[in-house]
Design a protein around this motif. Structure first.
Motif, PDB file in Angstrom:
ATOM      1  N   ILE A   1       0.837  -1.208   0.000  1.00 51.76           N
ATOM      2  CA  ILE A   1       0.000   0.000   0.000  1.00 51.76           C
ATOM      3  C   ILE A   1       0.865   1.247   0.000  1.00 51.76           C
ATOM      4  O   ILE A   1       0.537   2.244  -0.676  1.00 51.76           O
ATOM      5  CB  ILE A   1      -0.956  -0.032   1.212  1.00 51.76           C
ATOM      6  CG1 ILE A   1      -2.035  -1.098   0.979  1.00 51.76           C
ATOM      7  CG2 ILE A   1      -1.594   1.335   1.444  1.00 51.76           C
ATOM      8  CD1 ILE A   1      -2.980  -1.291   2.139  1.00 51.76           C
ATOM      9  N   LEU A   2       1.981   1.220   0.714  1.00 57.39           N
ATOM     10  CA  LEU A   2       2.881   2.380   0.669  1.00 57.39           C
ATOM     11  C   LEU A   2       3.447   2.558  -0.737  1.00 57.39           C
ATOM     12  O   LEU A   2       3.529   3.685  -1.246  1.00 57.39           O
ATOM     13  CB  LEU A   2       4.016   2.198   1.681  1.00 57.39           C
ATOM     14  CG  LEU A   2       4.973   3.386   1.812  1.00 57.39           C
ATOM     15  CD1 LEU A   2       4.236   4.632   2.283  1.00 57.39           C
ATOM     16  CD2 LEU A   2       6.123   3.057   2.760  1.00 57.39           C
ATOM     17  N   ALA A   3       3.835   1.460  -1.377  1.00 58.00           N
ATOM     18  CA  ALA A   3       4.325   1.549  -2.755  1.00 58.00           C
ATOM     19  C   ALA A   3       3.233   2.076  -3.682  1.00 58.00           C
ATOM     20  O   ALA A   3       3.507   2.892  -4.582  1.00 58.00           O
ATOM     21  CB  ALA A   3       4.809   0.175  -3.223  1.00 58.00           C
ATOM     22  N   TYR A   4       1.993   1.635  -3.486  1.00 59.96           N
ATOM     23  CA  TYR A   4       0.868   2.132  -4.294  1.00 59.96           C
ATOM     24  C   TYR A   4       0.683   3.634  -4.105  1.00 59.96           C
ATOM     25  O   TYR A   4       0.396   4.362  -5.067  1.00 59.96           O
ATOM     26  CB  TYR A   4      -0.402   1.375  -3.897  1.00 59.96           C
ATOM     27  CG  TYR A   4      -1.652   1.866  -4.586  1.00 59.96           C
ATOM     28  CD1 TYR A   4      -1.944   1.483  -5.898  1.00 59.96           C
ATOM     29  CD2 TYR A   4      -2.538   2.714  -3.921  1.00 59.96           C
ATOM     30  CE1 TYR A   4      -3.089   1.931  -6.529  1.00 59.96           C
ATOM     31  CE2 TYR A   4      -3.688   3.169  -4.548  1.00 59.96           C
ATOM     32  CZ  TYR A   4      -3.956   2.782  -5.857  1.00 59.96           C
ATOM     33  OH  TYR A   4      -5.095   3.238  -6.483  1.00 59.96           O
ATOM     34  N   SER A   5       0.872   4.117  -2.879  1.00 51.80           N
ATOM     35  CA  SER A   5       0.747   5.558  -2.620  1.00 51.80           C
ATOM     36  C   SER A   5       1.792   6.345  -3.394  1.00 51.80           C
ATOM     37  O   SER A   5       1.525   7.449  -3.876  1.00 51.80           O
ATOM     38  CB  SER A   5       0.882   5.825  -1.114  1.00 51.80           C
ATOM     39  OG  SER A   5      -0.118   5.161  -0.383  1.00 51.80           O
TER      40      SER A   5
ATOM     41  N   ASP B   1       1.034   8.919  -6.706  1.00 52.89           N
ATOM     42  CA  ASP B   1       1.324  10.309  -6.295  1.00 52.89           C
ATOM     43  C   ASP B   1       0.331  10.808  -5.245  1.00 52.89           C
ATOM     44  O   ASP B   1      -0.222  11.911  -5.356  1.00 52.89           O
ATOM     45  CB  ASP B   1       1.318  11.250  -7.506  1.00 52.89           C
ATOM     46  CG  ASP B   1       2.445  10.958  -8.478  1.00 52.89           C
ATOM     47  OD1 ASP B   1       3.506  10.504  -8.021  1.00 52.89           O
ATOM     48  OD2 ASP B   1       2.254  11.172  -9.691  1.00 52.89           O
ATOM     49  N   ASP B   2       0.125  10.003  -4.209  1.00 50.70           N
ATOM     50  CA  ASP B   2      -0.769  10.402  -3.124  1.00 50.70           C
ATOM     51  C   ASP B   2       0.011  11.267  -2.133  1.00 50.70           C
ATOM     52  O   ASP B   2       0.545  10.779  -1.128  1.00 50.70           O
ATOM     53  CB  ASP B   2      -1.325   9.158  -2.428  1.00 50.70           C
ATOM     54  CG  ASP B   2      -2.404   9.499  -1.405  1.00 50.70           C
ATOM     55  OD1 ASP B   2      -2.604  10.702  -1.131  1.00 50.70           O
ATOM     56  OD2 ASP B   2      -3.033   8.569  -0.877  1.00 50.70           O
ATOM     57  N   PHE B   3       0.072  12.557  -2.409  1.00 56.08           N
ATOM     58  CA  PHE B   3       0.872  13.458  -1.580  1.00 56.08           C
ATOM     59  C   PHE B   3       0.166  13.850  -0.285  1.00 56.08           C
ATOM     60  O   PHE B   3       0.702  14.644   0.494  1.00 56.08           O
ATOM     61  CB  PHE B   3       1.244  14.702  -2.384  1.00 56.08           C
ATOM     62  CG  PHE B   3       2.057  14.387  -3.608  1.00 56.08           C
ATOM     63  CD1 PHE B   3       3.268  13.735  -3.500  1.00 56.08           C
ATOM     64  CD2 PHE B   3       1.593  14.715  -4.871  1.00 56.08           C
ATOM     65  CE1 PHE B   3       4.023  13.426  -4.622  1.00 56.08           C
ATOM     66  CE2 PHE B   3       2.328  14.418  -6.001  1.00 56.08           C
ATOM     67  CZ  PHE B   3       3.551  13.763  -5.882  1.00 56.08           C
ATOM     68  N   SER B   4      -1.017  13.293  -0.054  1.00 59.71           N
ATOM     69  CA  SER B   4      -1.630  13.481   1.258  1.00 59.71           C
ATOM     70  C   SER B   4      -0.939  12.622   2.311  1.00 59.71           C
ATOM     71  O   SER B   4      -1.104  12.846   3.510  1.00 59.71           O
ATOM     72  CB  SER B   4      -3.122  13.124   1.208  1.00 59.71           C
ATOM     73  OG  SER B   4      -3.305  11.729   1.002  1.00 59.71           O
ATOM     74  N   VAL B   5      -0.148  11.622   1.868  1.00 61.71           N
ATOM     75  CA  VAL B   5       0.688  10.843   2.771  1.00 61.71           C
ATOM     76  C   VAL B   5       1.998  11.609   2.961  1.00 61.71           C
ATOM     77  O   VAL B   5       2.712  11.872   1.992  1.00 61.71           O
ATOM     78  CB  VAL B   5       0.954   9.432   2.212  1.00 61.71           C
ATOM     79  CG1 VAL B   5       1.873   8.646   3.144  1.00 61.71           C
ATOM     80  CG2 VAL B   5      -0.357   8.684   2.005  1.00 61.71           C
ATOM     81  N   GLN B   6       2.298  11.984   4.187  1.00 57.32           N
ATOM     82  CA  GLN B   6       3.434  12.857   4.471  1.00 57.32           C
ATOM     83  C   GLN B   6       4.744  12.287   3.944  1.00 57.32           C
ATOM     84  O   GLN B   6       5.568  13.007   3.371  1.00 57.32           O
ATOM     85  CB  GLN B   6       3.550  13.091   5.980  1.00 57.32           C
ATOM     86  CG  GLN B   6       4.604  14.117   6.381  1.00 57.32           C
ATOM     87  CD  GLN B   6       4.234  15.516   5.943  1.00 57.32           C
ATOM     88  OE1 GLN B   6       3.170  16.013   6.276  1.00 57.32           O
ATOM     89  NE2 GLN B   6       5.105  16.151   5.176  1.00 57.32           N
ATOM     90  N   PHE B   7       4.945  10.991   4.110  1.00 56.65           N
ATOM     91  CA  PHE B   7       6.187  10.374   3.662  1.00 56.65           C
ATOM     92  C   PHE B   7       6.323  10.451   2.143  1.00 56.65           C
ATOM     93  O   PHE B   7       7.417  10.702   1.621  1.00 56.65           O
ATOM     94  CB  PHE B   7       6.237   8.913   4.128  1.00 56.65           C
ATOM     95  CG  PHE B   7       7.485   8.187   3.728  1.00 56.65           C
ATOM     96  CD1 PHE B   7       8.711   8.529   4.269  1.00 56.65           C
ATOM     97  CD2 PHE B   7       7.433   7.159   2.794  1.00 56.65           C
ATOM     98  CE1 PHE B   7       9.874   7.858   3.894  1.00 56.65           C
ATOM     99  CE2 PHE B   7       8.578   6.489   2.417  1.00 56.65           C
ATOM    100  CZ  PHE B   7       9.806   6.839   2.969  1.00 56.65           C
ATOM    101  N   VAL B   8       5.232  10.243   1.424  1.00 61.03           N
ATOM    102  CA  VAL B   8       5.255  10.341  -0.037  1.00 61.03           C
ATOM    103  C   VAL B   8       5.559  11.779  -0.459  1.00 61.03           C
ATOM    104  O   VAL B   8       6.365  12.023  -1.364  1.00 61.03           O
ATOM    105  CB  VAL B   8       3.925   9.867  -0.646  1.00 61.03           C
ATOM    106  CG1 VAL B   8       3.921  10.041  -2.154  1.00 61.03           C
ATOM    107  CG2 VAL B   8       3.661   8.411  -0.279  1.00 61.03           C
ATOM    108  N   ALA B   9       4.936  12.734   0.207  1.00 65.67           N
ATOM    109  CA  ALA B   9       5.164  14.142  -0.130  1.00 65.67           C
ATOM    110  C   ALA B   9       6.611  14.551   0.106  1.00 65.67           C
ATOM    111  O   ALA B   9       7.159  15.389  -0.629  1.00 65.67           O
ATOM    112  CB  ALA B   9       4.235  15.029   0.696  1.00 65.67           C
ATOM    113  N   ASN B  10       7.260  13.958   1.091  1.00 64.23           N
ATOM    114  CA  ASN B  10       8.639  14.330   1.414  1.00 64.23           C
ATOM    115  C   ASN B  10       9.676  13.657   0.527  1.00 64.23           C
ATOM    116  O   ASN B  10      10.814  14.144   0.435  1.00 64.23           O
ATOM    117  CB  ASN B  10       8.949  13.980   2.876  1.00 64.23           C
ATOM    118  CG  ASN B  10       8.210  14.859   3.852  1.00 64.23           C
ATOM    119  OD1 ASN B  10       7.768  15.954   3.509  1.00 64.23           O
ATOM    120  ND2 ASN B  10       8.065  14.388   5.083  1.00 64.23           N
TER     121      ASN B  10
END
Length: 666
Positions: free
Chosen positions: A56-60, A64-73
């Protein structure tokens, strides 16, 4: 909603880890077959839910799910897909989830490949690993959750992945390094389970050896890939910098090497039991120490992940709890660890013990050089000082030289007792040949007397000829050479490969340090610079548009002895999302040498600075590590480690152990 499912899966993995850490352990103590039988299904459940979280983290990242803080960073919409996937381990939170998932994978492997072992022992091993998983998952949920949301106002785009990590080597380096690192938790669990059960014999060593070899071989690849990545990506032309974040994996590797040699003595002769267990604890402790250094905020490095001291306090507490508890158990159970057999002064056991002591001293020296600056800063409150390569080289290189000397003797020596006359007979011709060839080659090739090169060459020849002499003696009584070679166990060939690879890496590292040359130049288009046999002609700069970066690419024509050889194209890159510069080296890699060009900065009127390198034998460093890792993996495949004899001891009636399992021997 989907990231919340990932978080929920992580919570379920945490809950199952608690059950795994309690029920099989209690079941083993109470001889409850049902509770012990829960170990394998609970292990599978932990792995499944960790896999769901990671997916699920890889899917985020992919979506480009930038609502997830780690993905945005750590991502950006322009980031290529392959780097979106590998950005999962490009920062602290995701890398620790990946680390914990690797632990789940090792746990599952133990559950699958341990069916020949006693149920009680397997239950304890998996329960100990479950407790480690509890600590890891709690750390994520409490301080480092990769599914934390950037709400209510999530960014329109991400900050991008670190430019230095947008490289092919980063795709394969962290997974192999983590897998090797985490693999030592299996050996640790085997050691603690043996201490609890009171069973620490040759069968235990045989069960443990393939897991130790596998973890060590994979860590070898991880270290090698990290060295290779630093060599061609960071632009300084070196392959090992004694970085305080690089050093802990090397410490673990050295302790792991000592442990697999000690395990061999424990299996074959029933000696070094307490020492082997202590090495297993130390190797696992060093892997946790590496985690603490990279995630504590003590250091700023391209390798470091976190800057929050709270996380460092948690890891330090976890390290103290695990290692302190292990050493306490070790002290309590010390009386059962006494060796039952003795050995002579020139036996293989003595040489293995000397090998172990050198590896441990080398590990301690590296640990001291790594931690001293941090301790000094904490005590004095001053600036962080650095302990540089001169300290490490001064201590480490002589120890490696002694180790190589022993490497030529150990495999030839016999177990229990070896006469000096036998060793002299076996190795006198080897020593003479090593001296003659080791001196003649450098003198003939350099037309001088390069003392350091002669020493390195003599040591390399010493080990290689010793390996060949040992091989010759082992097949001497066979009908023919082919049948003799076929009769040797796979683990023997693994040892030969690993020792040869170590010598090749040692020789490559020393020779490239001696003979590498470099030159910093400032060239206008059309100008040239000479280095050794090569002439580098700067033809000009062309702009390059990448998927998420722009670059200036230099075209450099290389002439060898005045004749066209090839072109090199180093780049100076700028990643547009983060406005971060990066370099891409121009490298011509060959078996005996590398040509290496780093593009610097533009100066007045079209001139560019650049650094030119010729690096002889540098490829041997990584080719040697491939042989080392191949040797370790080859040893794992030896059928002896998967073949267990079940015997019934006859007295008045068949004797079984407490859990009604037949007595198992290796």
């Amino acid at each position: 909603m989907i990231p919340e499912l990932g978080n929920f899966s992580l919570i379920l993995a945490f809950a199952l880890s608690i059950l795994l850490g309690i029920f099989p352990m209690v079941g083993a103590a109470r001889q409850n077959q049902l509770w012990m039988g829960l170990a394998r299904p609970l292990t599978a459940g932990v792995f499944v839910f960790l896999s769901i979280s990671l997916a699920i983290l890889a899917y985020s990242f992919v979506t480009d799910d930038f609502s997830v803080q780690f993905v945005a960073n750590h991502s950006n919409s322009m980031l290529p897909l392959r780097y979106k996937l590998t950005a999962v381990w490009g920062g602290h939170e995701g890398s620790f989830l990946f680390w914990t998932w690797m632990l789940g994978g090792w746990m599952l492997a133990v559950a699958i490949f341990s069916k020949s072992m006693p149920t009680e022992f397997v239950a304890r091993v998996l329960s100990i690993m479950g407790l480690i998983s509890v600590g890891y998952t709690l750390f994520m949920l409490a301080t480092s959750n990769p599914f934390d949301r950037a709400l209510p106002l999530s960014p329109a785009d991400g900050a991008d992945l670190n430019a230095a990590l947008q490289d092919f080597a980063f795709i394969i380096h962290p997974p192999s390094l983590y897998m090797g690192y985490v693999g030592f938790s299996v050996v640790f669990a085997f050691a603690i389970a043996a201490l609890i059960s009171g069973r620490l014999d040759s069968a235990w060593a045989r069960w443990c050896r393939p897991w130790a070899n596998a973890a060590w071989a994979i860590l070898t690849l991880g270290l090698s890939l990290g060295s290779w990545w630093a060599y061609y990506e960071l632009g300084w032309g070196g392959w090992w910098a004694w970085d305080p974040v690089e050093n802990p994996p090397l410490i673990t590797w050295l302790l792991g090497a000592a442990m697999i040699h000690s395990l061999a003595a424990t299996e074959k002769r029933g000696v070094f039991k307490s020492w082997t267990v202590l090495l297993a604890i130390m190797a696992f402790a060093s892997s946790l120490l590496g985690t603490f250094i990279t995630r504590s905020g003590l250091l700023t490095s391209v390798h470091a992940f976190a800057s929050d001291p709270t996380r460092g306090v948690y890891i330090l507490g976890f390290l103290g709890l695990i290692i302190g508890g292990s050493l306490l158990l070790y002290a309590i159970r010390a009386p059962i660890l006494k060796s039952e057999f003795g050995f002579g002064g020139w036996s293989r056991e003595v040489f293995l013990l000397a090998n172990n002591l050198i590896l441990v001293v080398a590990s301690a020296a590296i640990l001291l050089g790594t931690l001293y600056p941090m301790v000094y800063q904490a005590v004095t409150g001053g600036d962080l000082i650095s302990v540089g390569p001169p300290y490490f080289n001064t201590i480490f290189l002589p120890l490696v030289g002694i180790l190589v000397l022993l490497l030529g003797v150990g495999p030839v020596a016999r177990w229990k007792k070896t006469s000096r006359a036998y060793l002299i007979k076996q190795l006198s011709k080897v020593a003479i040949a090593a001296l003659v060839i080791g001196v003649a080659l450098p003198v003939l090739l350099t037309l001088g007397v390069p003392l350091t090169t002669i020493i390195v060459t003599v040591l390399a020849c010493w080990v290689i000829f010793s390996l060949l002499r040992d091989l010759q003696s082992k097949i001497a009584n066979k009908p023919d050479v082919w049948s003799g070679l076929k009769s040797l166990p796979v683990s023997y060939w693994g040892m030969q490969l690993a020792h040869f690879g170590f010598v090749m890496t040692m020789a490559g590292g020393c020779l490239t340090s001696i003979y590498s040359v470099e030159k910093s130049v400032l060239l206008d288009p059309g100008e040239s610079a000479e280095l050794g046999r090569y002439t580098f002609v700067f033809e000009g700069i062309e702009p390059v548009q990448g998927p998420n970066f722009i670059a200036d690419e230099a075209s450099i024509e290389v002439l060898r002895d005045g004749v066209y050889f090839r072109h090199l194209y180093p780049q100076k890159q700028l990643y547009t999302a983060s406005n971060t510069p990066a370099t891409h080296m121009g490298i011509d890699g060959r078996f005996f040498r590398d040509l290496f060009v780093t593009l610097g900065d533009a100066r007045n009127q079209g001139a560019w600075s650049m650094t030119l390198y010729i690096k002889p034998f540098v490829r041997w460093v990584w080719i040697g590590t491939i042989f080392i890792a191949a040797g370790g993996i080859l040893a794992v495949t030896d059928k002896r480690y998967r073949r267990f004899k079940v015997r019934q001891v006859q007295r008045a009636a068949p004797v079984t152990n407490k859990d009604s399992q037949p007595v198992v021997e290796g």
